[in-house]
Write a protein that holds these residues in place. Structure first.
Motif, PDB file in Angstrom:
ATOM      1  N   PRO A 196       0.826  -1.218   0.000  1.00  0.00           N
ATOM      2  CA  PRO A 196       0.000   0.000   0.000  1.00  0.00           C
ATOM      3  C   PRO A 196       0.855   1.260   0.000  1.00  0.00           C
ATOM      4  N   ASN A 197       0.334   2.301  -0.633  1.00  0.00           N
ATOM      5  CA  ASN A 197       1.093   3.543  -0.770  1.00  0.00           C
ATOM      6  C   ASN A 197       1.400   4.206   0.571  1.00  0.00           C
ATOM      7  N   ASN A 198       0.576   3.929   1.581  1.00  0.00           N
ATOM      8  CA  ASN A 198       0.773   4.587   2.880  1.00  0.00           C
ATOM      9  C   ASN A 198       1.590   3.748   3.851  1.00  0.00           C
ATOM     10  N   ARG A 199       2.246   2.703   3.334  1.00  0.00           N
ATOM     11  CA  ARG A 199       3.067   1.868   4.218  1.00  0.00           C
ATOM     12  C   ARG A 199       4.502   1.830   3.732  1.00  0.00           C
ATOM     13  N   GLU A 200       5.427   1.868   4.683  1.00  0.00           N
ATOM     14  CA  GLU A 200       6.844   1.779   4.355  1.00  0.00           C
ATOM     15  C   GLU A 200       7.215   0.362   3.918  1.00  0.00           C
ATOM     16  N   VAL A 201       8.258   0.246   3.137  1.00  0.00           N
ATOM     17  CA  VAL A 201       8.838  -1.061   2.821  1.00  0.00           C
ATOM     18  C   VAL A 201       9.680  -1.489   4.020  1.00  0.00           C
ATOM     19  N   ILE A 202       9.431  -2.691   4.516  1.00  0.00           N
ATOM     20  CA  ILE A 202      10.176  -3.202   5.668  1.00  0.00           C
ATOM     21  C   ILE A 202      11.072  -4.366   5.235  1.00  0.00           C
ATOM     22  N   GLN A 203      11.902  -4.815   6.161  1.00  0.00           N
ATOM     23  CA  GLN A 203      12.863  -5.866   5.833  1.00  0.00           C
ATOM     24  C   GLN A 203      12.174  -7.125   5.327  1.00  0.00           C
ATOM     25  N   LEU A 204      11.035  -7.472   5.923  1.00  0.00           N
ATOM     26  CA  LEU A 204      10.294  -8.657   5.487  1.00  0.00           C
ATOM     27  C   LEU A 204       9.894  -8.531   4.022  1.00  0.00           C
ATOM     28  N   ASP A 205       9.475  -7.334   3.612  1.00  0.00           N
ATOM     29  CA  ASP A 205       9.134  -7.103   2.201  1.00  0.00           C
ATOM     30  C   ASP A 205      10.353  -7.305   1.314  1.00  0.00           C
ATOM     31  N   ALA A 206      11.471  -6.725   1.745  1.00  0.00           N
ATOM     32  CA  ALA A 206      12.704  -6.841   0.955  1.00  0.00           C
ATOM     33  C   ALA A 206      13.115  -8.300   0.792  1.00  0.00           C
ATOM     34  N   ASP A 207      13.011  -9.078   1.873  1.00  0.00           N
ATOM     35  CA  ASP A 207      13.366 -10.504   1.809  1.00  0.00           C
ATOM     36  C   ASP A 207      12.479 -11.239   0.806  1.00  0.00           C
ATOM     37  N   ARG A 208      11.184 -10.972   0.865  1.00  0.00           N
ATOM     38  CA  ARG A 208      10.247 -11.613  -0.074  1.00  0.00           C
ATOM     39  C   ARG A 208      10.565 -11.215  -1.511  1.00  0.00           C
ATOM     40  N   PHE A 209      10.838  -9.935  -1.713  1.00  0.00           N
ATOM     41  CA  PHE A 209      11.120  -9.439  -3.061  1.00  0.00           C
ATOM     42  C   PHE A 209      12.373 -10.105  -3.639  1.00  0.00           C
ATOM     43  N   PHE A 210      13.446 -10.143  -2.865  1.00  0.00           N
ATOM     44  CA  PHE A 210      14.688 -10.730  -3.378  1.00  0.00           C
ATOM     45  C   PHE A 210      14.541 -12.239  -3.597  1.00  0.00           C
ATOM     46  N   ARG A 211      13.669 -12.873  -2.821  1.00  0.00           N
ATOM     47  CA  ARG A 211      13.402 -14.298  -3.057  1.00  0.00           C
ATOM     48  C   ARG A 211      12.693 -14.485  -4.399  1.00  0.00           C
ATOM     49  N   ILE A 212      11.739 -13.603  -4.715  1.00  0.00           N
ATOM     50  CA  ILE A 212      11.037 -13.661  -6.000  1.00  0.00           C
ATOM     51  C   ILE A 212      12.013 -13.406  -7.149  1.00  0.00           C
ATOM     52  N   VAL A 213      12.902 -12.436  -6.956  1.00  0.00           N
ATOM     53  CA  VAL A 213      13.904 -12.134  -7.989  1.00  0.00           C
ATOM     54  C   VAL A 213      14.798 -13.347  -8.231  1.00  0.00           C
ATOM     55  N   ASP A 214      15.213 -13.999  -7.155  1.00  0.00           N
ATOM     56  CA  ASP A 214      16.076 -15.174  -7.295  1.00  0.00           C
ATOM     57  C   ASP A 214      15.342 -16.314  -8.001  1.00  0.00           C
ATOM     58  N   GLU A 215      14.065 -16.487  -7.687  1.00  0.00           N
ATOM     59  CA  GLU A 215      13.272 -17.533  -8.352  1.00  0.00           C
ATOM     60  C   GLU A 215      13.160 -17.235  -9.851  1.00  0.00           C
ATOM     61  N   GLN A 216      13.000 -15.957 -10.192  1.00  0.00           N
ATOM     62  CA  GLN A 216      12.933 -15.575 -11.599  1.00  0.00           C
ATOM     63  C   GLN A 216      14.267 -15.846 -12.293  1.00  0.00           C
TER      64      GLN A 216
END
Length: 785
Positions: free
Chosen positions: A138-158
């Motif tokens: 959501p636009n009103n929420r900061e990106v947190i470490q948990l988000d970053a971990d999930r994102f980099f996991r998706i990138v690695d899977e790709q």
């Protein structure tokens, strides 16, 4: 989910896509038919309700695009079955396109990562923006470490799915990738953009040429028109290429694009974030002129809006967002106006040296702001002057917001420093000592400043052209002069268009792309060219300083930044605090601990190295002798209470236990985690284990402790000195107090470091375990009070 088919499996979506392709794809792609007959809405209508001979079909979307209004109008004219069919086909196309473009976006991110080519926005901005999009944060929420971990996991899977390609292979993949929709593989995204318009949907596909193939945004839009320019507002962005960071709120080619997602993220991060700052973060900002100016400009802008707290801000949210969007629109119109005042050859060349930190880009952006009135269009500064005629207070708020939006530098980095200095150098010229904006002088000076900027742009581009005309180029291993490069380029282009002339090809962006590619092949010549651009950047700052000081540049040591800081002091935007006395603080803490003077000097040297850029990465370690540096850090934390170094660690949560057996199992799981942490040397023992007497009593816990063993056979009970009942003000089951090991980066100290950084810079999750200059300044400042 992006579409009504968001949960559909790939094979099911493929089958649905094939169904609609068979039904409508051939007719939509048949370019022998008039375009108005190829719109999906028309074809669906004909399929369900054949029209009488001579009757007219639904009108094509306005401006050759689509809008929610157009879709609603068309759907209402269809029978219910046709309307349902149209929506189903539109949603299918949306989902098919979304999944392919999302995968391409991840591939482009991998390409940037593998080639270490993040563009002018840098890795952090690119990563955070794409992370938000991929995870739909959501636009009103900061990106947190948990988000970053999930994102980099998706990138690695790709990456794994694509076969772990090299950087060059990934670049080729991205440039050659096609997108399939309704029976055609689209290599040219300009064709795909036109095809998507035929779906009569609320979504829009925007694309343009980029470093790794086409850059793009795919999302829902609404549209309007000012003068002759259609304006598309992206209400939502389903997916986008990585380079389209959220800091880019609009683009000026027709149709103009405004990005609501960008505006909202900026609003919540910048304006609402201003009120969320902790006291430590506020104090940190004031210690550095760059960040102090940044925060003070925000405060001034909010004051003119009469916004004093978060509740005020949220009440004015729509107004602030509208003003932000309005500012983007007039800035983009300014680009259209100033471009027409530029010599075509200059415009074409500048497109190939338009790195965000170059002099050509800074001038291009400034010219857009100061552009004059042309028809119904104008630059942002003229817009401020128009508003000031009837409401100088509102115009002042907008002007301070304008300055704030264009001050990019911070204590951490010099991002877009040339643009920041140029914008504020000119802007502060119109602010009086009492902080008011002198719009009368701005109106008088407007034409002179626009003329100065336009003349400066012309002179810069002429100097670059002169350099190229005398440079030595390399092509296919051959050394060529400029005339030879020009002749060969003209000859190859005339093979496709015999009417082309030398004068005409110089107005083409891709001509200069070819020329600069040959220049770049000569390492020495390319360096000389970059040095020339750097010289012109420095000269731009000097010329702006001469403009705003009447030529008295030596007063500010020929530094535009010095002028900005001095001017901000005089008008109360920057009030530098007293410098932090690190040496005195180290001496005080060391003497209290009884440290010998020789050791005190060593400790201070360690502090001094960190104050000068060294970073201490905190990591739990119990080996070796005690470290005097950590002794002093711990003393400062204990004295100030910062980081709550002696805090307990809460374990588990329990609400309304229904049976003792489940409670026992839950406590046992938590205590086994405690055992594992001791086994992994995160700490060595527990001084006190407090038990929430609302749920359990110490006898139950002691019985469980006896049964939990270490690998060597010892009992967890032997590692815990005391177990006591307690009343908790939360739902935790247990609270463990770890003994502080003085002189070691132990559990308590590293947790305290984390808590201080959370208070100091909650958004910078990569720095949560770092002891750097900002950390020491914050700690010592409180300790010295």
């Amino acid at each position: 989910m992006v579409s009504m088919y968001g949960s559909m499996k790939d094979e099911e979506l493929d089958a649905l896509h094939a169904h609609f392709t068979r039904k409508y794809g051939g007719q939509m792609l048949d370019e022998s038919r008039p375009v108005e007959e190829r719109h999906l809405g028309v074809l669906v209508d004909q399929n369900y309700r054949p029209r009488l001979a001579g009757s007219e079909g639904p009108p094509p979307p306005a401006n050759g695009g689509s809008s929610a209004k157009t879709v609603a109008g068309m759907s209402s004219s269809l029978c219910p079955s046709a309307a349902a069919e149209l929506r189903s086909a539109q949603e299918c196309a949306k989902e098919v396109l979304y999944r392919q473009l999302k995968n391409l976006s991840l591939a482009m991110y991998l390409c940037m990562d593998k080639n270490k080519d993040w563009g002018s926005m840098g890795k952090q901005r690119v990563s955070l923006s794409l992370c938000r999009n991929i995870l739909k944060i959501p636009n009103n929420r900061e990106v947190i470490q948990l988000d970053a971990d999930r994102f980099f996991r998706i990138v690695d899977e790709q990456d794994a799915w694509l076969g772990r390609k090299s950087g060059d292979e990934m670049a080729r993949y991205c440039k050659e990738k096609t997108v399939s929709l309704f029976g055609k593989d689209f290599y040219w995204f300009s064709e795909l953009r036109e095809f998507v318009k035929l779906f009569d949907a609320e979504y829009y596909f925007y694309s343009y040429a980029g470093s790794y193939g086409a850059e793009f945004i795919f999302g829902a839009v609404s549209w309007t028109q000012i003068d002759d320019t259609p304006i598309y507002t992206f209400l939502d962005e389903y997916t986008r290429s990585p380079s389209n960071c959220l800091s880019i709120a609009g683009r000026s080619p027709s149709p103009m694009q405004i990005r609501k997602v960008s505006l909202e993220v900026i609003f919540f991060n910048k304006w609402e974030g201003f009120f969320r700052r902790t006291k430590a973060a506020q104090r940190r900002c004031l210690r550095h002129p760059n960040s102090a100016i940044r925060e003070s400009l925000k405060e001034r802008a909010l004051t003119w809006y009469e916004i004093t707290d978060p509740a005020d801000l949220l009440r004015f949210k729509d107004k602030v967002l509208n003003n932000m969007g309005d500012g983007v629109i007039w800035h983009e119109f300014g680009h259209q106006i100033s471009q027409r005042d530029m010599i075509p050859v200059h415009w074409a060349l500048r497109g190939n040296i338009r790195d965000d930190e170059t002099v050509s880009c800074a001038l291009e952006e400034l010219l857009a702001e100061w552009a004059p009135v042309r028809g119904g269009k104008k630059g942002a500064v003229i817009r401020f002057l128009e508003i000031a005629d009837s409401d100088s207070k509102a115009a002042s708020g907008l002007f301070y917001t304008f300055l704030s939006d264009n001050w990019y530098v911070d204590e951490e980095e010099e991002f877009l420093s040339l643009r920041s200095n140029s914008y504020l150098g000119l802007g502060l010229y119109f602010i009086e000592p009492d902080g008011s904006v002198n719009f009368d002088r701005m109106a008088r000076e407007h034409g002179r400043i626009y003329g100065f900027l336009l003349d400066k742009f012309r002179r810069v581009m002429e100097r670059l052209l002169d350099f190229l005309s005398h440079a030595t180029f390399v092509k296919d291993g051959r050394l060529l002069c400029y005339d030879e490069v020009e002749a060969e380029n003209l000859k190859s282009r005339q093979e496709k268009n015999a009417e082309l002339t030398v004068e005409k090809i110089k107005e083409y962006d891709n001509y200069w792309k070819d020329v600069l590619a040959c220049l770049k092949a000569s390492e020495s010549e390319w360096k000389r060219f970059q040095d020339l651009i750097a010289q012109e950047s420095a000269l731009l700052e000097h010329d702006i300083l001469a403009l705003v000081t009447g030529g008295n540049t030596m007063q500010y040591i020929n530094s535009l930044r010095s002028f900005i800081i001095d001017r901000c002091r005089k008008i109360g935007i920057y009030n530098p605090p007293n410098p932090t006395n690190i040496k005195k603080a180290v001496q005080k803490a060391s003497e209290k601990l009884g440290v010998p003077q020789k050791k005190i000097t060593q400790i201070y040297n360690r502090f001094d190295r960190i104050m000068n850029g060294e970073v201490y990465e905190a990591d739990i370690k119990y080996d070796g002798p005690p470290d005097p540096f950590i002794y002093v850090l711990q003393e400062m934390m204990l004295e100030t209470g910062m980081g709550a170094i002696l805090s307990g660690m809460f374990l588990g949560k329990w609400c309304e236990p229904e049976e003792r057996r489940s409670l026992r199992r839950y406590i046992k799981n938590e205590l086994e985690d405690l055992r594992n942490q001791i086994e992994n040397e995160m700490y060595q023992q527990v001084d006190l284990l407090r038990v929430n007497k609302r749920y359990a009593d110490p006898s139950l816990v002691k019985g469980i402790l006896k049964g939990i063993k270490f690998y060597d056979g010892g009992s967890l009970e032997d590692k815990i000195k005391a177990v006591e009942p307690a009343s908790f003000d939360n739902e935790a089951l247990l609270e463990a107090f770890i003994p502080l090991r003085r002189g070691y980066m132990d559990w308590d100290t590293i947790e305290a470091v984390w808590r201080i950084n959370q208070d100091l810079r909650p958004d910078e999750f990569m720095l949560q375990w770092s002891i750097d200059r900002n950390f020491l300044e914050a700690l010592v400042e409180v300790y010295a009070e």
